[in-house]
Design a protein around this motif. Sequence first.
Motif, mmCIF file in Angstrom:
data_model
loop_
_atom_site.group_PDB
_atom_site.id
_atom_site.type_symbol
_atom_site.label_atom_id
_atom_site.label_comp_id
_atom_site.label_asym_id
_atom_site.label_seq_id
_atom_site.Cartn_x
_atom_site.Cartn_y
_atom_site.Cartn_z
ATOM 1 N N VAL A 176 0.833 -1.206 0.000
ATOM 2 C CA VAL A 176 0.000 0.000 0.000
ATOM 3 C C VAL A 176 0.869 1.258 0.000
ATOM 4 C CG1 VAL A 176 -1.574 1.370 1.414
ATOM 5 C CG2 VAL A 176 -2.043 -1.035 1.004
ATOM 6 N N SER A 177 1.948 1.264 0.788
ATOM 7 C CA SER A 177 2.765 2.478 0.815
ATOM 8 C C SER A 177 3.554 2.625 -0.485
ATOM 9 C CB SER A 177 3.697 2.481 2.020
ATOM 10 O OG SER A 177 4.655 1.478 1.869
ATOM 11 N N ARG A 185 1.069 4.198 -2.944
ATOM 12 C CA ARG A 185 0.206 5.246 -2.382
ATOM 13 C C ARG A 185 0.092 6.466 -3.281
ATOM 14 N NH1 ARG A 185 5.110 5.898 0.032
ATOM 15 N NH2 ARG A 185 5.854 8.004 0.428
ATOM 16 N N LYS A 186 1.115 6.723 -4.139
ATOM 17 C CA LYS A 186 1.075 7.940 -4.954
ATOM 18 C C LYS A 186 0.309 7.750 -6.249
ATOM 19 C CE LYS A 186 4.974 10.221 -2.939
ATOM 20 N NZ LYS A 186 6.352 9.773 -2.728
ATOM 21 N N ARG A 235 -9.604 4.409 -3.085
ATOM 22 C CA ARG A 235 -8.488 3.782 -2.385
ATOM 23 C C ARG A 235 -8.932 2.612 -1.505
ATOM 24 N NH1 ARG A 235 -9.860 8.185 0.520
ATOM 25 N NH2 ARG A 235 -10.042 7.834 2.762
ATOM 26 N N PHE A 276 -7.371 -1.076 -1.398
ATOM 27 C CA PHE A 276 -6.820 -1.683 -0.179
ATOM 28 C C PHE A 276 -7.425 -3.065 0.038
ATOM 29 C CE2 PHE A 276 -6.257 2.696 2.031
ATOM 30 C CZ PHE A 276 -5.227 2.980 1.154
ATOM 31 N N ALA A 303 -3.501 0.685 6.903
ATOM 32 C CA ALA A 303 -3.332 1.159 5.530
ATOM 33 C C ALA A 303 -3.827 2.592 5.409
ATOM 34 C CB ALA A 303 -4.085 0.241 4.559
ATOM 35 N N GLU A 304 -5.000 2.837 6.003
ATOM 36 C CA GLU A 304 -5.617 4.153 5.892
ATOM 37 C C GLU A 304 -4.875 5.188 6.745
ATOM 38 O OE1 GLU A 304 -8.288 5.005 4.130
ATOM 39 O OE2 GLU A 304 -8.777 6.945 5.006
ATOM 40 N N CYS A 345 0.088 3.949 6.285
ATOM 41 C CA CYS A 345 0.850 3.705 5.047
ATOM 42 C C CYS A 345 0.592 4.741 3.980
ATOM 43 C CB CYS A 345 0.500 2.347 4.483
ATOM 44 S SG CYS A 345 0.600 1.094 5.707
ATOM 45 N N GLN A 346 -0.584 5.366 4.040
ATOM 46 C CA GLN A 346 -0.893 6.371 3.021
ATOM 47 C C GLN A 346 0.048 7.558 3.072
ATOM 48 O OE1 GLN A 346 -4.714 7.633 1.372
ATOM 49 N NE2 GLN A 346 -5.380 7.017 3.385
ATOM 50 N N LYS A 347 0.600 7.817 4.279
ATOM 51 C CA LYS A 347 1.393 9.037 4.452
ATOM 52 C C LYS A 347 2.864 8.753 4.655
ATOM 53 C CE LYS A 347 -2.593 10.506 7.014
ATOM 54 N NZ LYS A 347 -3.053 9.670 8.140
ATOM 55 N N SER A 398 6.595 1.937 6.805
ATOM 56 C CA SER A 398 5.396 1.097 6.807
ATOM 57 C C SER A 398 5.742 -0.354 7.104
ATOM 58 C CB SER A 398 4.687 1.161 5.462
ATOM 59 O OG SER A 398 4.395 2.482 5.133
#
Lengths: 194, 230
Positions: free
Chosen positions: B55-56, B59-60, B67, B71, B114-115, B118-120, B126
């Motif tokens: 996921v990370s 992520r972009k 999303r 996931f 994930a939410e 890992c998104q950030k 992660s």
Amino acid sequence: MLTNIISISLGAILINNFIFSQFLGICPFLGCSSKVDTAAGMGLAVVFVMGLASAICWVIDVYILVPLGLAFLETLAFILVIASLVQFVEMFLKKMVPSLYSALGIYLPLITTNCAVLGVVLLNVQNNYNFIESVVYGITGGLGFMLAIVLFASVRERVDFADYPECFEGFPICLVSAALLALAFMGFSGMKIF
Amino acid sequence: MNIKKQFKEGLITNNPVLVQLIGMCATMAITTTLFNGVGMGISVLIILTCCNVVVSAIRKIIPGEIRLAIFVVVIAGFVTIVDLLLQAYIPALSEALGVFIPLIVVNCIIIGRAEAFCQKNTVGASFFDGIFQGLGYTMVLVIMCVVREFIGSGRFGGGLIDITNGLRFTLDGTGAGIQLFPSEYGAGIMNLPFGGFITLGLLIAAMQYALKRSAKKREEKETAAKEVEE
């Protein structure tokens, strides 16, 4: 056939209650049970989605996945079906039955991550239920969930006034009261049907 | 990237079960023997770490609106892999955990990390987050198993440890465990759903007590330091 359906229903509602003996759907059970009204709304939404999901997933499993030899993709297929089903039901209700839609409110989208829904679908496959049995198991399982959450919400409304140690604030006291309810439901476990 | 801080967060201050209060279903359902607990904990740890990394990494490039669907597909893929591997290599565990292995898909810990994380964050961060959160989850499962098994049937390490011919770890779930007192004196109710609810409730209460006390102590120290300055 009829005795079979009755035993499945009684089993799903009382003896093997989804919450108190199978531990499926604990998150919404603890999260949406602070008031009896919201608990009943959540229960209703779950009955609806569990019944529909059982029917649709049974058809997909028997007519698409098994003939194509893709049974190992069950988990993936079922979760996608449930997610899109919930989305679809939400749109349908919004357009056609706005009164029910506003009554269910935010609980509808939350049902996607309710493990009772995915659980009932997987159990249908595991137990080799036919179409009618699957739908009955889905609906009665939902009714069992509804019974549990409404009972628990009324217990919680009274627990709010109780005098318990400070560190039990929030979830712990809920879990302790749920434990006592589970103890009560254990009384059904000796029941034999037919 | 601060590995030490992440370690402490995963195991204690931001423990998935005891503090974030997510992923409870399996925690209460399968913690009847140490074998189940360790097996479930490690399965979740592996799935969580793999999902976090994937996921990370993507992520972009995933659009924000869909999303969650992506996931879920990633998670379901890894859960299926682990499920099939367990069926092939450790069938006893697969049988004991039953429907709770596929149900890891809807375990809030994985989609929650994930939410929320890992998104950030970068792939490396992660990866460690997955390992430490997974360890925190495993730790809670192990504590619950040990408590429930001891009170319920007077045993330690059921399914995992065998001492008939010297100490031996059994990975096929056949070990009888170490009998600490005869099982007929155990409170069998701890092996039933009641035991799951009450053990987790008391465990969370103990955690809240400990966190509150450490916060209070820190506050006292700060005020004392201030007084010294003045």
